[in-house]
Design an enzyme around this catalytic site. Structure first.
Site, PDB file in Angstrom:
ATOM      1  N   GLY A 115       3.296  -5.156   5.637  1.00  0.00           N
ATOM      2  CA  GLY A 115       2.133  -5.786   5.634  1.00  0.00           C
ATOM      3  C   GLY A 115       1.274  -5.351   4.420  1.00  0.00           C
ATOM      4  N   HIS A 116       0.917  -6.834   3.376  1.00  0.00           N
ATOM      5  CA  HIS A 116       0.409  -6.613   2.065  1.00  0.00           C
ATOM      6  C   HIS A 116      -1.241  -7.757   1.906  1.00  0.00           C
ATOM      7  CE1 HIS A 116       4.029  -4.060   0.019  1.00  0.00           C
ATOM      8  NE2 HIS A 116       3.290  -3.749   0.804  1.00  0.00           N
TER       9      HIS A 116
ATOM     10  N   LYS B 197      -1.989  -1.380  -0.992  1.00  0.00           N
ATOM     11  CA  LYS B 197      -0.775  -1.322  -2.572  1.00  0.00           C
ATOM     12  C   LYS B 197      -1.248  -3.404  -2.626  1.00  0.00           C
ATOM     13  CE  LYS B 197       2.657  -0.056   0.092  1.00  0.00           C
ATOM     14  NZ  LYS B 197       1.496   0.127   1.129  1.00  0.00           N
TER      15      LYS B 197
ATOM     16  N   GLN C 233       5.261   0.238   1.938  1.00  0.00           N
ATOM     17  CA  GLN C 233       5.330   1.583   3.124  1.00  0.00           C
ATOM     18  C   GLN C 233       4.562   2.869   2.052  1.00  0.00           C
ATOM     19  OE1 GLN C 233       8.377   0.388   3.461  1.00  0.00           O
ATOM     20  NE2 GLN C 233       7.503  -0.765   5.066  1.00  0.00           N
TER      21      GLN C 233
HETATM   22  P1  GDP Z   1      -0.975  -2.269   1.673  1.00  0.00           P
HETATM   23  O1  GDP Z   1      -0.135  -2.854   2.970  1.00  0.00           O
HETATM   24  O2  GDP Z   1      -1.139  -1.345   0.983  1.00  0.00           O
HETATM   25  O3  GDP Z   1      -1.292  -3.561   1.171  1.00  0.00           O
HETATM   26  O4  GDP Z   1      -2.396  -2.413   2.916  1.00  0.00           O
HETATM   27  P2  GDP Z   1      -2.441  -2.720   3.835  1.00  0.00           P
HETATM   28  O5  GDP Z   1      -2.921  -4.947   3.093  1.00  0.00           O
HETATM   29  O6  GDP Z   1      -1.592  -3.158   5.043  1.00  0.00           O
HETATM   30  O7  GDP Z   1      -4.044  -2.815   4.527  1.00  0.00           O
HETATM   31  C1  GDP Z   1      -4.872  -2.493   4.086  1.00  0.00           C
HETATM   32  C2  GDP Z   1      -5.921  -2.797   4.282  1.00  0.00           C
HETATM   33  O8  GDP Z   1      -7.528  -2.184   3.675  1.00  0.00           O
HETATM   34  C3  GDP Z   1      -6.160  -4.368   3.653  1.00  0.00           C
HETATM   35  O9  GDP Z   1      -7.033  -5.125   5.349  1.00  0.00           O
HETATM   36  C4  GDP Z   1      -7.456  -4.619   2.622  1.00  0.00           C
HETATM   37  O10 GDP Z   1      -7.755  -5.944   2.665  1.00  0.00           O
HETATM   38  C5  GDP Z   1      -8.305  -3.513   3.094  1.00  0.00           C
HETATM   39  N1  GDP Z   1      -8.848  -3.145   1.652  1.00  0.00           N
HETATM   40  C6  GDP Z   1      -8.198  -2.852   0.584  1.00  0.00           C
HETATM   41  N2  GDP Z   1      -9.050  -2.404  -0.463  1.00  0.00           N
HETATM   42  C7  GDP Z   1     -10.325  -1.883   0.662  1.00  0.00           C
HETATM   43  C8  GDP Z   1     -11.389  -1.612  -0.174  1.00  0.00           C
HETATM   44  O11 GDP Z   1     -11.875  -0.724  -1.345  1.00  0.00           O
HETATM   45  N3  GDP Z   1     -12.602  -1.132   0.658  1.00  0.00           N
HETATM   46  C9  GDP Z   1     -12.201  -1.976   1.928  1.00  0.00           C
HETATM   47  N4  GDP Z   1     -12.960  -1.774   2.993  1.00  0.00           N
HETATM   48  N5  GDP Z   1     -11.117  -2.181   3.092  1.00  0.00           N
HETATM   49  C10 GDP Z   1     -10.628  -2.727   1.405  1.00  0.00           C
HETATM   50  P1  IMO Z   2       3.041  -0.943   4.182  1.00  0.00           P
HETATM   51  O1  IMO Z   2       4.466  -1.293   2.739  1.00  0.00           O
HETATM   52  C1  IMO Z   2       2.395   1.922   7.956  1.00  0.00           C
HETATM   53  C2  IMO Z   2       5.561   3.240   9.439  1.00  0.00           C
HETATM   54  C3  IMO Z   2       6.391   2.724  11.126  1.00  0.00           C
HETATM   55  C4  IMO Z   2       6.688   3.712  11.695  1.00  0.00           C
HETATM   56  C5  IMO Z   2       7.493   4.029  10.708  1.00  0.00           C
HETATM   57  C6  IMO Z   2       8.595   3.571  10.568  1.00  0.00           C
HETATM   58  O2  IMO Z   2       2.329  -2.615   4.664  1.00  0.00           O
HETATM   59  O3  IMO Z   2       2.227   0.104   4.340  1.00  0.00           O
HETATM   60  P2  IMO Z   2       9.896   1.177  10.675  1.00  0.00           P
HETATM   61  O4  IMO Z   2       9.531  -0.549  11.383  1.00  0.00           O
HETATM   62  O5  IMO Z   2       9.912   0.923   8.916  1.00  0.00           O
HETATM   63  O6  IMO Z   2      11.188   1.501  10.537  1.00  0.00           O
HETATM   64  O7  IMO Z   2       8.969   2.129  11.123  1.00  0.00           O
HETATM   65  O8  IMO Z   2       6.912   3.014   9.980  1.00  0.00           O
HETATM   66  N1  IMO Z   2       5.399   2.198   8.800  1.00  0.00           N
HETATM   67  C7  IMO Z   2       4.296   1.537   7.684  1.00  0.00           C
HETATM   68  N2  IMO Z   2       3.127   1.973   7.900  1.00  0.00           N
HETATM   69  N3  IMO Z   2       2.471   0.647   6.640  1.00  0.00           N
HETATM   70  C8  IMO Z   2       3.573  -0.067   6.360  1.00  0.00           C
HETATM   71  O9  IMO Z   2       3.917  -0.945   4.960  1.00  0.00           O
HETATM   72  C9  IMO Z   2       5.009   0.484   7.042  1.00  0.00           C
HETATM   73  N4  IMO Z   2       5.992   0.019   7.370  1.00  0.00           N
HETATM   74  C10 IMO Z   2       6.512   0.618   8.429  1.00  0.00           C
HETATM   75  O10 IMO Z   2       4.796   1.803  11.686  1.00  0.00           O
HETATM   76  O11 IMO Z   2       5.899   5.103  12.366  1.00  0.00           O
HETATM   77 MG    MG Z   3       0.151  -2.910   4.722  1.00  0.00          MG
END
Ligand code: GDP
Ligand code: IMO
Ligand code: MG
Length: 422
Positions: free
Chosen positions: A41-42, A17, A222
């Site tokens: 964690g974005h 995201k 999430q």
């Molecule tokens: P979010 O929580 O939805 O914002 O996603 P996260 O940041 O937690 O996890 C997505 C992970 O995938 C991060 O480490 C990004 O840098 C990585 N990522 C995003 N898009 C791509 C992609 O198209 N390819 C690869 N290999 N990694 C990606």
């Molecule tokens: P983003 O925004 C993935 C999961 C936790 C656990 C459940 C409940 O980066 O996609 P909480 O601390 O919210 O009470 O935990 O939800 N969880 C996530 N899993 N991405 C997240 O956020 C999450 N935020 C919470 O691992 O299973």
């Molecule tokens: Mg994340």
């Protein structure tokens, strides 16, 4: 009047995201988070650097965009100040561009302790929360005991102490007698710094912006399968992660929603406990985890990996009225000879296209797969749709047909630039 476009995760979180909000932000005047907190964690990659955002919206790096922490968010001042300072250090003017809703609820140090104590008490059936105090803070909100951000403009000590005493009594009943000295020192320091940020009545500000024709992007946290009502309950988070959460989380009316961008990985992951029918605990799952660097951005925990689940995706597309799909991490599947997609479940011997009510036990749900040929070449340097290999086009067409929704953006790597708009 302009509309609010919503971007939300369709799986179990971490779909990518942050990356896409950052990519789309130049088209918007305002980016707003509507739920969740520092459990998110974005991750963003650009100019050779990586940033992880937790409470601050992913539009913060674009020069003229206003970023809003909406009233549906739960805010931990300590984590928030840490995050804001890091960004300021890297040259991002957070204070000028950020607004925080007075009606957002505050996470107290004792909420974090309660989160840990609740998990400990669950023994063998832990949810595997992020430990950030999310559940206890939303519990207090609905129980009408919460402390809101706007309290820092009034008699904050009174509001804080009343909540703290209640939490300490609950903790004592669970055999926990914490020493809060250090935690409270850092907390009150953070509260003083929070007072220097601009607080707003988010519902008025956003509606006024829409009235002035400004474009707003709402950033979900999430994923839809972690939604407190429709996710894999009780293995969910404590907020509404689906599109309707955007209305309550920002104070906008349903007819103000424009596009709903639904984002998903070309496969599937989940962190923490709970059902995951297509999970692969074999070499294939391991290869996805390694190629996709599937470790949580918040807790560093390994993410469980498996094939794409179309039953769950169709469900979450329905729940949010998704208009545009965005497929992420396509490149992670570059090496696979065959790709599988779960088109139905078999539950108690019967085939179904529905997510069943009793969705707590993986063993009772058997995924039924279609097999699609892999493309077996490197997608990470592809910059135009015209250069997609035929087998990759075929996977996209298969998914669009199965899901009944167009895939408008395809991501082939973590960098901003590795994004193809179709
Ligand atoms: P979010 O929580 O939805 O914002 O996603 P996260 O940041 O937690 O996890 C997505 C992970 O995938 C991060 O480490 C990004 O840098 C990585 N990522 C995003 N898009 C791509 C992609 O198209 N390819 C690869 N290999 N990694 C990606
Ligand atoms: P983003 O925004 C993935 C999961 C936790 C656990 C459940 C409940 O980066 O996609 P909480 O601390 O919210 O009470 O935990 O939800 N969880 C996530 N899993 N991405 C997240 O956020 C999450 N935020 C919470 O691992 O299973
Ligand atoms: Mg994340």
């Amino acid at each position: 009047m302009a509309k609010v476009d919503v971007l939300l995760g369709l799986q179990w979180g971490d779909e990518g995201k942050g990356k896409i909000v950052d990519v789309l932000t130049p088209n918007y005047d305002m980016v707003a988070r509507f739920q969740g907190g520092p459990n998110a964690g974005h991750t963003l990659h650009f100019d050779g650097k990586k940033y992880v955002l937790r409470s601050i919206p992913s539009g913060i790096f674009q020069k003229d965009t206003i970023n809003v922490v909406g009233n549906g968010v739960v805010l931990d001042p300590v984590r928030f100040i840490e995050e804001a300072k890091e960004l300021q250090k890297s040259g991002c003017s957070v204070k000028d561009k950020l607004r925080i809703a007075r009606k957002a609820h505050l996470i107290l140090p004792t909420h974090r302790l309660l989160d840990a104590a609740n998990e400990k008490a669950l023994k063998g059936s832990k949810i595997g929360t992020t430990g950030r105090g999310i559940g206890p803070t939303y519990t207090d909100k609905t129980a009408r005991y919460g402390v809101r951000v706007g309290e820092i403009e009034g008699d904050f000590d009174k509001a804080y102490n009343t909540a703290k005493e209640r939490h300490l009594a609950r903790l004592a009943a669970m055999g926990e007698m914490p020493d809060l000295t250090d935690l409270e020192k850092e907390y009150f320091d953070a509260i003083e710094q929070l007072k220097t940020f601009k607080l707003i009545d988010c519902e008025y500000e956003i509606n006024a912006a829409l009235h002035d024709g400004k474009k707003v992007l709402a950033e979900g946290a999430q994923g839809s399968m972690l939604d407190v009502d429709y996710g894999t309950y009780p293995f969910v988070t404590s907020s509404n992660t689906i599109a309707s959460g955007c209305c309550t989380g920002l104070g906008i009316a349903p007819q103000q929603i424009g596009h709903v961008f639904g984002i998903f990985k070309a496969y599937c992951t989940r962190v923490g406990a709970g059902p995951f029918p297509t999970e692969l605990q074999d070499e294939v799952g391991h290869e996805m985890a390694v190629r996709g660097a599937e470790f949580g951005a918040v807790t560093g925990r390994p993410r469980r990996c498996g094939w794409i689940d179309l039953v769950a995706l169709k469900y979450t597309i329905m729940l949010s009225g998704v208009t545009d799909l965005i497929m992420m991490k396509s490149d992670v599947l570059d090496t696979f000879k065959e790709i599988k997609a779960c088109r139905a479940y078999r539950v108690n011997g019967k085939e179904t296209q529905r997510v069943p009510f009793h969705f707590t036990d993986d063993d009772s749900i058997e995924p039924i797969y279609d097999t699609i040929p892999g493309w077996q070449c490197d997608l990470t340097a592809v910059t135009r749709e015209a250069d997609f290999p035929a087998a990759f086009r075929n996977y996209i067409a298969y998914l669009e047909n199965a899901l009944g929704c167009p895939i408008k953006i395809v991501s082939v790597g973590p960098d901003r630039k590795q994004t193809i708009v179709r």
